[in-house]
Write a protein that holds these residues in place. Structure first.
Motif, PDB file in Angstrom:
ATOM      1  N   VAL A 182      -5.972   1.582  -6.124  1.00  0.00           N
ATOM      2  CA  VAL A 182      -5.426   0.417  -5.428  1.00  0.00           C
ATOM      3  C   VAL A 182      -4.568  -0.444  -6.337  1.00  0.00           C
ATOM      4  CG1 VAL A 182      -7.303   0.351  -3.757  1.00  0.00           C
ATOM      5  CG2 VAL A 182      -7.506  -0.974  -5.877  1.00  0.00           C
ATOM      6  N   ARG A 183      -4.612  -0.186  -7.635  1.00  0.00           N
ATOM      7  CA  ARG A 183      -3.758  -0.924  -8.579  1.00  0.00           C
ATOM      8  C   ARG A 183      -2.400  -0.266  -8.757  1.00  0.00           C
ATOM      9  NH1 ARG A 183      -8.204  -0.646 -13.201  1.00  0.00           N
ATOM     10  NH2 ARG A 183      -8.101   1.461 -12.323  1.00  0.00           N
ATOM     11  N   GLU A 206      -0.570  -5.727  -5.975  1.00  0.00           N
ATOM     12  CA  GLU A 206      -0.104  -4.501  -5.338  1.00  0.00           C
ATOM     13  C   GLU A 206      -0.204  -4.609  -3.818  1.00  0.00           C
ATOM     14  OE1 GLU A 206       0.889  -0.683  -6.360  1.00  0.00           O
ATOM     15  OE2 GLU A 206       1.993  -2.509  -6.836  1.00  0.00           O
ATOM     16  N   ALA A 245      -4.601  -5.558  -8.455  1.00  0.00           N
ATOM     17  CA  ALA A 245      -4.722  -4.918  -7.148  1.00  0.00           C
ATOM     18  C   ALA A 245      -4.269  -5.848  -6.032  1.00  0.00           C
ATOM     19  CB  ALA A 245      -6.171  -4.484  -6.922  1.00  0.00           C
TER      20      ALA A 245
END
Length: 261
Positions: free
Chosen positions: A87-88, A118, A115
């Motif tokens: 998710v990063r 992002e 994250a």
């Protein structure tokens, strides 16, 4: 290579842990500041698809992202499209989705702001980023008694889980810390709230199913075999029956927007 600590977890998660996470995720989806009908919503850390139902009921089309291929494979033919990713470092272009839901994923990271940034990057202007984590204030004597009983039956707390609880989980565990991280990630406005959630877990059997369905117990439970696992679960339920009370974990919710300009 990143170790998948959720390999072998999917069945226990879908059939046990969901007892608690399901109601909380439904509540998270309901915090959206705008209607989700007709929108594409990215489900970060989607696991076995707990958010699929609430998002579909809201009229949204969801896309799933999870670091665990094993979790994404659970009931895959009936689920939205999914991709294995960190998710990063999302494999999506800027402004690709309308909104993001992230239930109990940012609290696995020692750099949650990355994250969140992002999530903001891939969300269209004016879109929502919704997230939740357990609050640092969350306590449960029943949960602790269950864990103690599991240790007596041979469970050893995995090192990765100890590190997670010490190094990552507390970072976003207050409304102030969650809000600060969201603002630092470029989200605005930001609304945070800590709430004790009545998830409907009221029996010892439900509590055991929820707790032993989580990743930190999966290796131990799976190694027992089905018959022994049933015996141990029954013994654990008997151990906590007299102290059982409704489980109401404290959760920090974030409802935020990607600025329109």
């Amino acid at each position: 290579m990143t170790v998948d600590h959720y390999a072998g977890v999917a069945r226990g998660w879908a059939e046990g842990a969901t007892l608690v996470y399901g109601p909380i995720v439904r509540m998270l989806v309901a915090t959206s500041p705008h209607a989700l009908a007709g929108r594409v919503v990215l489900d970060l850390g989607s696991g076995t698809g707990i958010a699929d139902g609430p998002l579909a009921e809201a009229g949204a089309t969801s896309l799933a992202v999870d670091l665990s291929a094993d979790m994404l494979r659970w009931n895959a033919p009936a689920r939205p499209a999914g991709v294995v990713a960190d998710v990063r470092r999302l494999p999506l272009s800027d402004r690709r989705v309308d909104d993001v839901v992230a239930a109990f994923v940012f609290n696995h990271l020692t750099d949650p702001e990355r994250a969140l940034a992002e999530a903001a990057r891939v969300t269209r202007r004016g879109g929502a980023v919704l997230a939740c984590v357990y609050a640092n204030s969350s306590r449960s004597a029943v949960r602790d008694a269950l864990d103690d009983a599991a240790r007596e039956h041979g469970w050893v707390v995995p090192d990765w889980y100890v590190a997670l609880k010490e190094q990552a989980t507390p970072i976003l565990g207050t409304v102030a810390d969650m809000a600060a991280a969201a603002v630092a990630a470029g989200l605005h406005p930001v609304a945070t709230e800590e709430r004790a959630v009545d998830v409907g877990v009221t029996t010892a059997e439900q509590m055991v199913g929820y707790r032993l369905g989580q990743a930190q117990f999966a290796g131990w439970v799976n190694a027992m075999g089905a018959v022994r696992a049933r015996e141990v679960k029954a013994a654990l339920a008997d151990r906590i029956r007299l102290v059982m009370e409704p489980f109401r974990p404290a959760v920090v919710f974030l409802a935020s927007l990607v600025p329109a300009a």
